[in-house]
Design an enzyme around this catalytic site. Structure first.
Site, PDB file in Angstrom:
ATOM      1  N   ASP A 131       0.861  -1.184   0.000  1.00  0.00           N
ATOM      2  CA  ASP A 131       0.000   0.000   0.000  1.00  0.00           C
ATOM      3  C   ASP A 131       0.898   1.235   0.000  1.00  0.00           C
ATOM      4  O   ASP A 131       1.748   1.391   0.887  1.00  0.00           O
ATOM      5  CB  ASP A 131      -0.891  -0.019   1.244  1.00  0.00           C
ATOM      6  CG  ASP A 131      -1.975   1.046   1.218  1.00  0.00           C
ATOM      7  OD1 ASP A 131      -1.671   2.207   0.878  1.00  0.00           O
ATOM      8  OD2 ASP A 131      -3.135   0.731   1.550  1.00  0.00           O
ATOM      9  N   LYS A 158      13.288  11.220  -4.773  1.00  0.00           N
ATOM     10  CA  LYS A 158      14.303  12.173  -4.294  1.00  0.00           C
ATOM     11  C   LYS A 158      15.540  11.433  -3.793  1.00  0.00           C
ATOM     12  O   LYS A 158      16.676  11.822  -4.082  1.00  0.00           O
ATOM     13  CB  LYS A 158      13.704  13.032  -3.185  1.00  0.00           C
ATOM     14  CG  LYS A 158      14.677  14.021  -2.546  1.00  0.00           C
ATOM     15  CD  LYS A 158      13.937  14.915  -1.572  1.00  0.00           C
ATOM     16  CE  LYS A 158      14.895  15.807  -0.796  1.00  0.00           C
ATOM     17  NZ  LYS A 158      15.211  15.290   0.529  1.00  0.00           N
ATOM     18  N   ALA A 197       0.075  10.163 -12.286  1.00  0.00           N
ATOM     19  CA  ALA A 197      -1.174  10.045 -13.033  1.00  0.00           C
ATOM     20  C   ALA A 197      -2.224  10.905 -12.337  1.00  0.00           C
ATOM     21  O   ALA A 197      -2.825  10.499 -11.349  1.00  0.00           O
ATOM     22  CB  ALA A 197      -1.621   8.592 -13.092  1.00  0.00           C
ATOM     23  N   TYR A 210     -11.446  12.444  -4.189  1.00  0.00           N
ATOM     24  CA  TYR A 210     -10.658  12.137  -5.382  1.00  0.00           C
ATOM     25  C   TYR A 210     -10.153  13.414  -6.046  1.00  0.00           C
ATOM     26  O   TYR A 210      -8.952  13.563  -6.292  1.00  0.00           O
ATOM     27  CB  TYR A 210     -11.513  11.334  -6.364  1.00  0.00           C
ATOM     28  CG  TYR A 210     -10.772  10.865  -7.593  1.00  0.00           C
ATOM     29  CD1 TYR A 210      -9.768   9.908  -7.494  1.00  0.00           C
ATOM     30  CD2 TYR A 210     -11.090  11.357  -8.848  1.00  0.00           C
ATOM     31  CE1 TYR A 210      -9.094   9.460  -8.627  1.00  0.00           C
ATOM     32  CE2 TYR A 210     -10.431  10.918  -9.986  1.00  0.00           C
ATOM     33  CZ  TYR A 210      -9.432   9.966  -9.871  1.00  0.00           C
ATOM     34  OH  TYR A 210      -8.765   9.539 -10.991  1.00  0.00           O
TER      35      TYR A 210
END
Length: 315
Positions: A62, A109, A118, A149
């Protein structure tokens, strides 16, 4: 250190609809792919045909938790993208967009590599500018049902550009317009999959509102081509760049085309329009044409025929 042109590329959300097609494309281009997914909306079925490839690796993870791997590029696609899925657990949706972006940016980084985000046309909200150009800052409800969202993706874009300004990190940000094709989840609540499944089952075709709201539908292979061209572009091309098909259709037009192509006897019914549902959506792809030499090649009828053929196999 690598001594050839092969890259090891991390794709988060790699078992999802878009992610699986991206993994497939990157493997076809000769790269190694690390597919990361928590399988909330992605499925092993989407990537089953890739499992025997020695350059393909899968990791259940996750992105809201840090990830420690060694790769050459990152595509960050992890986030539920359909209203049914992102509204089921809206807090987790926002965390995936925001904390997931922070974790992928931190990894990029540390490794000093390019990272791709995306994003979505939903950052424009219910637009007051049509077609939507990248300079348009949007018309978004920050406290509505879609906000987890919309605002999550907007915040992710903020983070990407702040990392570029503060740490000189090479970033790529794409804004995805409605995309469809094989491996869409049949019950994800998106309009193309909804209409096709209803038509194939002979159920009533559900249109929300009067059906005159518009969308622009991009076939998945065209979208993935845009992804790869953006990632491979020079460091001065950061985005955000719209990737989508500029041909605009009403949802009613789409429904009639689906009924025709499926030879369905389904009848059209109407339900109330959901809150904050955009009335119109069409990308201005001038930047994609000029900077990436990209434009879609698969038009709606051809793409629907391929998508319908896929959904027939799922029934």
């Amino acid at each position: 250190m690598r001594y050839d042109d092969t890259k090891k590329i991390l794709v988060t959300g790699g078992a999802g609809f878009l992610g699986s097609h991206l993994c497939e494309r990157l493997l076809a281009d000769g790269h190694e792919v690390l597919c990361v997914d928590n399988f909330y909306t992605g499925t092993r079925r989407n990537i089953a045909h890739l499992l025997g490839n020695p350059r393909f690796e899968i990791l259940r993870h996750d992105v809201t938790f840090p990830l420690y791997v060694e790769v050459d590029e990152i595509y960050n696609l992890a986030c539920p993208a359909s209203p049914v899925h992102y509204q089921f657990d809206p807090v987790q949706t926002t965390k995936t967009s925001v904390i997931g972006a922070i974790n992928m940016l931190g990894l990029a980084k540390r490794l000093r590599i390019k990272v791709f985000q995306a994003s979505t046309s939903e950052v424009y909200g219910d637009p007051e500018v049509h077609p939507q150009v990248e300079e348009y800052v949007g018309h978004v409800n920050p406290i509505g049902f879609r906000s987890c969202y919309d605002e999550g993706k907007r915040c992710a874009e903020t983070l990407f550009f702040d990392y570029r300004r503060q740490h000189n990190l090479p970033i790529k940000v794409v804004r995805i317009f409605n995309t469809y094709g094989p491996r869409m989840h049949p019950n994800d609540g998106r309009v193309v999959s909804n209409l096709i499944m209803q038509a194939l089952r002979g159920d009533e075709i559900t249109l929300y509102g009067d059906g005159e709201q518009t969308r622009s539908f991009c076939y998945v292979s065209d979208l993935i081509e845009g992804f790869v061209r953006l990632m491979d572009s020079g460091p001065e091309v950061t985005g955000p760049i719209n990737i989508g098909n500029p041909n605009e259709f009403t949802i009613r037009d789409l429904a009639h085309m689906v009924i025709e192509l499926t030879d369905s006897r389904s009848r059209i019914t109407h339900r109330p329009l959901p809150p904050d549902d955009p009335r119109q959506r069409r990308p201005d792809i001038g930047k994609a044409k000029a900077l990436l030499d990209w434009e879609p090649t698969v038009q709606l009828r051809e793409g629907l025929e391929r998508t319908i053929a896929y959904f027939r196999t799922t029934l």
